[in-house]
Scaffold this motif. Sequence first.
Motif, short mmCIF file in Angstrom:
data_model
loop_
_atom_site.label_atom_id
_atom_site.label_comp_id
_atom_site.label_asym_id
_atom_site.label_seq_id
_atom_site.Cartn_x
_atom_site.Cartn_y
_atom_site.Cartn_z
N MET A 1 0.86 -1.27 0.00
CA MET A 1 0.10 0.06 0.09
C MET A 1 0.97 1.24 -0.02
N THR A 2 0.36 2.23 -0.77
CA THR A 2 1.46 3.50 -0.86
C THR A 2 1.23 4.25 0.40
N PRO A 3 2.13 5.08 0.91
CA PRO A 3 1.87 5.78 1.96
C PRO A 3 0.74 7.25 1.62
N ALA A 4 0.23 7.43 2.56
CA ALA A 4 -0.78 8.50 2.41
C ALA A 4 0.01 9.81 2.45
N VAL A 5 -0.50 10.70 1.46
CA VAL A 5 -0.02 12.02 0.94
C VAL A 5 -0.58 13.10 1.93
N ILE A 6 0.28 13.83 2.67
CA ILE A 6 -0.39 14.73 3.67
C ILE A 6 0.56 16.20 2.89
N LEU A 7 -0.49 17.21 2.63
CA LEU A 7 -0.11 18.63 2.35
C LEU A 7 0.14 19.29 3.65
N ILE A 8 1.17 20.03 3.70
CA ILE A 8 1.23 20.85 5.08
C ILE A 8 1.37 22.44 4.46
N VAL A 9 0.43 23.19 4.58
CA VAL A 9 0.06 24.65 4.27
C VAL A 9 0.47 25.47 5.46
N GLU A 10 1.85 25.96 5.51
CA GLU A 10 2.20 26.75 6.89
C GLU A 10 3.24 27.94 6.29
N ASP A 11 3.23 29.01 6.76
CA ASP A 11 3.97 30.05 6.45
C ASP A 11 5.43 30.21 6.91
N ASP A 12 5.18 29.61 8.15
CA ASP A 12 6.38 29.77 9.28
C ASP A 12 7.26 28.47 8.89
N PRO A 13 8.70 28.79 8.32
CA PRO A 13 9.54 27.71 7.75
C PRO A 13 9.92 26.71 8.94
N ALA A 14 9.96 26.98 10.24
CA ALA A 14 10.44 26.31 10.94
C ALA A 14 9.36 25.36 11.57
N GLY A 15 8.13 25.88 11.60
CA GLY A 15 6.97 25.13 11.79
C GLY A 15 6.54 23.94 10.92
N ARG A 16 6.94 24.55 9.53
CA ARG A 16 6.36 23.72 8.49
C ARG A 16 7.47 22.35 8.30
N GLU A 17 8.55 22.70 8.67
CA GLU A 17 9.76 21.53 8.74
C GLU A 17 9.62 20.63 9.88
N LEU A 18 9.19 21.29 11.08
CA LEU A 18 8.93 20.40 12.07
C LEU A 18 7.93 19.32 11.70
N ALA A 19 6.75 19.81 11.32
CA ALA A 19 5.80 18.88 10.74
C ALA A 19 6.14 18.15 9.78
N LYS A 20 6.82 18.52 8.81
CA LYS A 20 7.34 17.44 7.81
C LYS A 20 8.28 16.59 8.24
N GLU A 21 9.31 16.81 9.25
CA GLU A 21 10.18 15.77 9.78
C GLU A 21 9.34 14.57 10.48
N VAL A 22 8.44 15.14 11.22
CA VAL A 22 7.78 14.11 12.22
C VAL A 22 6.81 13.19 11.29
N LEU A 23 6.06 13.87 10.24
CA LEU A 23 5.17 12.96 9.21
C LEU A 23 6.36 12.19 8.27
N ASP A 24 7.20 12.57 7.87
CA ASP A 24 8.21 11.89 7.13
C ASP A 24 8.89 10.63 7.77
N ALA A 25 9.02 10.94 9.10
CA ALA A 25 9.74 9.69 10.03
C ALA A 25 8.45 8.76 10.39
N ALA A 26 7.50 9.06 10.05
CA ALA A 26 6.18 8.12 10.42
C ALA A 26 5.62 7.49 8.93
N GLY A 27 6.40 7.74 7.89
CA GLY A 27 6.26 7.31 6.67
C GLY A 27 5.06 7.72 5.61
N TYR A 28 4.91 8.90 6.06
CA TYR A 28 3.98 9.59 5.03
C TYR A 28 4.63 10.25 4.02
#
Length: 123
Positions: A1-28
């Motif tokens: 099964m392919t991983p779910a795709v999540i779109l993060i819409v966030e103007d703060d680069p640090a907040g965007r990167e934190l969410a991205k790292e957490v979700l990437d690590a979980a396989g999304y």
Amino acid sequence: MTPAVILIVEDDPAGRELAKEVLDAAGYTVLSAEDGRGLLERVKIERPDLILMDLQLPGIDGLTLIRQLKADDETRQIPIVITTAYVHPEPYAKALEAGCVAYLTKPLNSRILLQTVATLLRR
């Protein structure tokens, strides 16, 4: 099964990167945007399974974007989670009324973020 795709819409680069790292690590598969310009068309093309969206974005605010996404037959079924620093109930009520399905306050708690995403993506 392919991983779910999540779109993060966030103007703060640090907040965007934190969410991205957490979700990437979980396989999304994680896509990101820093504002809402062209978001409706992008969502139609990339077909994310879930959207994490800040309420305060440059140009067009999150509530307006939610309303646009929910008004379109092609995008209305995508769950939208608001992420914001607001802790008062009024913005939460407005976001729910506009069509979001969950509301996470910043700074994001990684565990709660992952639980929320996993719950919403259960099919």
